[in-house]
Structure formats: structure tokens, C-alpha cells
Design an enzyme around this catalytic site. Structure first.
Site, PDB file in Angstrom:
ATOM      1  N   LYS A   1      66.072  -3.539 -74.606  1.00 21.63           N
ATOM      2  CA  LYS A   1      66.861  -4.717 -74.230  1.00 21.63           C
ATOM      3  C   LYS A   1      66.596  -5.809 -75.249  1.00 21.63           C
ATOM      4  O   LYS A   1      65.523  -5.827 -75.873  1.00 21.63           O
ATOM      5  CB  LYS A   1      66.452  -5.212 -72.838  1.00 21.63           C
ATOM      6  CG  LYS A   1      67.554  -5.968 -72.131  1.00 21.63           C
ATOM      7  CD  LYS A   1      68.588  -5.037 -71.522  1.00 21.63           C
ATOM      8  CE  LYS A   1      69.730  -5.780 -70.898  1.00 21.63           C
ATOM      9  NZ  LYS A   1      70.627  -4.867 -70.149  1.00 21.63           N
TER      10      LYS A   1
ATOM     11  N   GLY B   1      79.370 -12.762 -57.991  1.00 16.96           N
ATOM     12  CA  GLY B   1      79.739 -12.698 -59.399  1.00 16.96           C
ATOM     13  C   GLY B   1      81.218 -12.403 -59.549  1.00 16.96           C
ATOM     14  O   GLY B   1      81.870 -11.908 -58.609  1.00 16.96           O
TER      15      GLY B   1
ATOM     16  N   GLY C   1      82.128 -11.449 -63.082  1.00 19.96           N
ATOM     17  CA  GLY C   1      82.098 -11.086 -64.497  1.00 19.96           C
ATOM     18  C   GLY C   1      82.494  -9.631 -64.636  1.00 19.96           C
ATOM     19  O   GLY C   1      83.129  -9.063 -63.735  1.00 19.96           O
ATOM     20  N   ASN C   2      82.089  -9.006 -65.729  1.00 19.97           N
ATOM     21  CA  ASN C   2      82.547  -7.637 -65.993  1.00 19.97           C
ATOM     22  C   ASN C   2      82.254  -6.688 -64.832  1.00 19.97           C
ATOM     23  O   ASN C   2      83.151  -5.965 -64.371  1.00 19.97           O
ATOM     24  CB  ASN C   2      81.900  -7.135 -67.289  1.00 19.97           C
ATOM     25  CG  ASN C   2      82.228  -5.682 -67.548  1.00 19.97           C
ATOM     26  OD1 ASN C   2      81.421  -4.803 -67.272  1.00 19.97           O
ATOM     27  ND2 ASN C   2      83.429  -5.411 -68.029  1.00 19.97           N
TER      28      ASN C   2
END
Ligand code: NAD
Length: 432
Positions: free
Chosen positions: A106, A218, A220-221
Site C-alpha cells: 500500500k 459513502g 465513491g467508487n
């Protein structure tokens, strides 16, 4: 409180508890509870106003026994080394549980990308690669997008790496744009993957998806395609989604009588996952406080925004009807929330299983890059469904067989696979 949660301490706590149950050798456990390598570096960027600013960058490689490290790069103002460590660790377990031949990595930069111009973003992306290029590569470490990063950014990063090594190398980054080495189906992969696991959980619990209602955090994607999938693939209703409004600097929950229309909301959300509040209100949406999502009447809860959101403070507000918690985000539920789920007999689909669709499709992207032959969207999603279904059922079988909580079962499956790979490579014999 969510702000006080250290994600890496949480990742280690989860690991320690399962290592104990597995009677893992203490030395082997010590190898796995820390990342193998960590990079911390400074990135100078010439800003559009002519000033030179320096940003803090990170990359953590947790374990590559099963294959090259794999994991996203976040551009976030609240990025920390411990968050990156936690996410790299979870990537190792995620790739292992999805049974793809990759390890855990990451990365990130401490920056709010919405404050940057296009040119500054490109400079920052290329700067990250200039700092890291000797330690990444298709057979070494393959980054991808995450919060605050986009396919375009992966395109720039792949280009910078290709320039530095003197060879077109599309397989060094995944999540690239379509036509620039990207895979069809990658955009919807994580959200749809969440829904494939929810479908399997409903099948196991004998819950009718068509009578099901989800409350999602959320937009988002991940949450966009989890919402679309919940409605279009399962035939269920989405009571609400939420988002952080970067203009008002606070989070809101959006709901509508009869359920939200995710395809409509997709037309009024920006690239950072902020819904246009005025346009939503004009279309009849109810806008409430950011916390409201968790107490909406629903039987499926999908936290798909960020870590630590379902915690000792918020868990008590959860609707009593919740039967399944599907962790779309990484680390959205704290160990205290786990205790609550166990007591209430709530079925948990742990993050590194639930959201493994993204990395699985990133792996497919790399395979296509290597072959220089690209699959159709249907072929990608069909293969993704097969992988996610196998992964879910391997964890469910372990959970039933050993009478353990789903998160512990997922860890058991993943840890066994990583330890086996380390043993096969001779890493545990002391000769490596
Ligand atoms: P994103 O940046 O596209 O979207 C994040 C969303 O969360 C935005 O709508 C944002 O407004 C919202 N949000 C942030 N803080 C909030 C708050 N306090 N309350 C309500 N909403 C809030 O990110 P994403 O790619 O959808 O990722 C979401 C999570 O899923 C992260 O934990 C990420 O690590 C994880 N994840 C993403 C992928 C992927 O392929 N994108 C894969 C696996 C895991």
C-alpha cells in the site's frame, strides 16, 4: 471515536487473536504482524504559482511470499504511516483469501488532491514514481488507485515508470484507463464484488434479496457500484447513501422514499464522491446528518467509505433489523463492533473478503497486460463472480467447520495460505 482509531493496531489485534487460535509459531507470527519493507520519502512539486512544495510519500510492502506486492496508492490529507501499514497488511490477507498469486502493499501521499490543479497532480504522480521506481515493477510491487487517485493518475505513473526503465511496462500499475492498458469491468469490480458476496450470504441465511434493504455509507467508487449492484443485480432497495461534502466540510446522508436511484445520483456526484446537495434536494432527496445512514431501517449495512466508522460509539445506533454487515471499505468496523455483531448474531462479511473484487480485477488487468490480449467486460465480471463466490464459500466452510466468526475464518484461510507459501519457499527454515 473514529478519529482516535489506529488502523494498524486494529490490524495487528485481529491478526494476534487468530494467530493464537491457529497456535501459530510465535516466530512466524512475528514475521507476519509487521511489514517486510517500508519506504518513507519526500516529493518536491513545482506548483502552478511557481512555488516549490514538498509532500510526504509512503510505500509499505507487507509480504510477498505468494507473489508481487499489490495495493493502492491513496492521496489523502489524513494519511499516516500506520494507516498505510494496516492497509498493506490487509492486502496480504485479501490476495490470499481471494486466492490470487500476489502479496500485500500500500502507498500514499499526505495531500488533499482536490486542492491541486491537473498539472500539480501529474507532477505529484510522477514524483511518487521517481522516488519508488527501483522498488516497484510487474514482478515486484504493483500499485493501483485508492482514495483520491484515479485511472488517469495510474496512466501518468505507468508512463513515468516506462520512461525510467526504457520499456513500455503496462503491468506495473493497475486501474489504468481503458485504451491505456486498463481492464473493462475494473470500475465496477469492487462494488459488484461486494454484492456477489452479499448474494452468497443471503443464500446461506435464506434471505430474499428482493425484499432486502441496504443502508450504505459513502458514494465513491465502491459504494456507487455496490448501490447499483444491490438494485440491479439483486433486485433490492437502497435506503440511503452518504458522503463527505468537501465544500461544506461535513458528511451528509441522502435518502428517498421508496429507495434512492443510484444511476441518478451518479449523474450528480463529482470525482471525489461528493453528491451535489442542491441537485439532490431538487430531485426530492432527504438530506440528513452524516451519521443518519447507520440508523436507517434496513437488513443489510454496507460501510463503504473509510475505516473505523462502525465503532463503540456508532454501533448502538444501528437499526435492529440488520442481519448482514458487508464491509465495502477497508477496516470500517472496530473490534468493539465485532463483539456487538457476535452478540446480536449479525453475519459479517469481512473487508478483505468483501472488497476483494477490486484487487482480483487488478490481477486480471495484469494478466491481460502480460498477454497483450484484452477480455470483454462480461468475461471479466463472470471470472470475478467465480473468484468471489469461491472465496466466500471457502471462508464460510471454514467458519462452519471450526465454528468461528467469519472474520476469524477469513484470517485462518489467508494466514494458512501465506504461511504455506513462506514454508514452500524455505523462508521459515532459517536458510532464506
Ligand atoms: P472514494 O474516494 O471513491 O469514495 C469515498 C467516499 O466516502 C466518498 O463518497 C466520500 O465522500 C465518502 N466519505 C468519506 N468520509 C465520509 C464520512 N465521514 N461519512 C460519509 N461518507 C464519507 O473511495 P473508494 O475507492 O470508494 O474507497 C472506499 C473504501 O473502500 C476505502 O476504505 C478503500 O480503501 C476501500 N476499497 C476501495 C477499493 C477500490 O477499488 N476503489 C477496493 C478495495 C477497498
Amino acid at each position: 471515536m473514529a478519529g482516535q482509531i489506529n488502523a494498524f493496531e486494529m490490524a495487528q489485534k485481529q491478526f494476534d487473536s487468530v494467530a493464537k487460535q491457529l497456535h501459530l509459531d510465535p516466530g512466524v507470527a512475528e514475521v507476519l504482524r509487521w511489514p517486510m519493507r517500508e519506504f518513507s520519502f519526500r516529493i518536491p512539486v513545482r506548483m502552478d504559482d511557481g512555488s516549490l512544495r514538498v509532500f510526504q510519500g509512503f510505500r509499505v510492502q507487507h509480504n510477498d511470499a505468494r507473489g508481487p506486492n499489490k495495493g493502492g496508492i491513496r492521496f489523502a490529507a489524513n494519511e499516516t504511516m500506520d494507516t498505510v501499514r494496516a492497509l498493506a497488511t490487509w492486502m496480504t490477507w485479501k490476495c490470499a483469501v481471494a486466492d490470487i498469486p500476489l502479496g500485500g502493499g500500500k502507498g500514499g501521499i499526505i495531500v488533499d488532491p482536490s486542492t491541486l490543479t491537473l498539472n500539480e497532480k501529474e507532477e505529484m504522480c510522477r514524483g511518487w514514481v521517481r522516488a519508488m521506481w527501483k522498488n516497484i515493477g510487474p514482478r515486484n510491487d504493483v500499485p493501483a488507485p485508492d482514495i483520491g487517485t484515479t485511472p488517469q493518475m495510474m496512466g501518468w505513473m505507468m508512463d513515468e515508470y516506462s520512461r525510467l526503465v526504457g520499456q513500455y511496462t503496462p503491468g506495473v500499475f493497475t486501474g489504468k484507463p481503458i485504451g491505456g492498458g486498463g481492464s473493462l469491468g475494473r470500475t465496477e469490480a469492487t462494488g459488484y464484488g461486494v454484492i456477489y458476496t452479499v448474494r452468497e450470504a443471503m443464500n446461506h441465511l435464506k434471505i430474499d434479496p428482493k425484499n432486502s434493504v441496504a443502508a450504505i455509507q459513502g458514494f465513491g467508487n465502491v459504494s456507487q457500484y455496490a448501490s447499483i449492484g444491490f438494485v440491479e443485480l439483486l433486485g433490492g432497495t437502497v435506503a440511503c447513501v452518504s458522503c463527505y461534502d468537501r465544500h461544506d466540510k461535513k458528511a451528509y446522508t441522502y435518502s428517498k422514499k421508496g429507495g434512492i436511484d443510484p444511476r441518478f445520483l451518479l449523474t450528480i456526484v463529482d470525482e471525489y464522491g461528493t453528491i451535489n446537495k442542491q441537485k439532490a434536494q431538487d430531485a426530492g432527496y432527504i438530506v440528513e446528518d452524516g451519521d443518519a445512514w447507520i440508523s436507517k431501517e434496513a437488513n443489510v449495512l454496507i460501510p463503504a467509505a473509510m475505516e473505523g466508522q462502525v465503532n463503540s460509539d456508532t454501533v448502538a445506533k444501528m437499526s435492529k433489523g440488520i442481519k448482514i454487515v458487508a464491509e465495502g471499505a477497508n477496516g470500517p468496523c472496530t473490534p468493539e463492533a465485532d463483539e456487538y455483531f457476535k452478540k446480536q448474531n449479525i453475519f459479517n462479511i469481512p473487508d478483505f473478503l468483501c472488497n476483494a473484487g477490486g484487487v482480483t480485477t487488478s490481477y486480471f488487468e495484469q494478466v491481460q497486460n502480460d498477454m497483450n490480449y484484452y477480455w470483454t467486460r462480461d468475461a471479466v465480471l463472470e471470472r470475478l463472480d467465480t473468484k468471489m463466490t469461491h472465496a466466500f464459500n471457502a471462508v464460510l466452510d471454514r467458519s462452519k467447520g471450526e465454528k468461528v466468526y467469519m472474520r476469524d475464518a477469513a484470517y485462518m484461510v489467508a494466514i494458512d495460505r501465506v504461511v504455506n507459501a513462506m514454508a514452500m519457499r524455505g523462508w521459515l527454515s532459517g536458510n532464506a
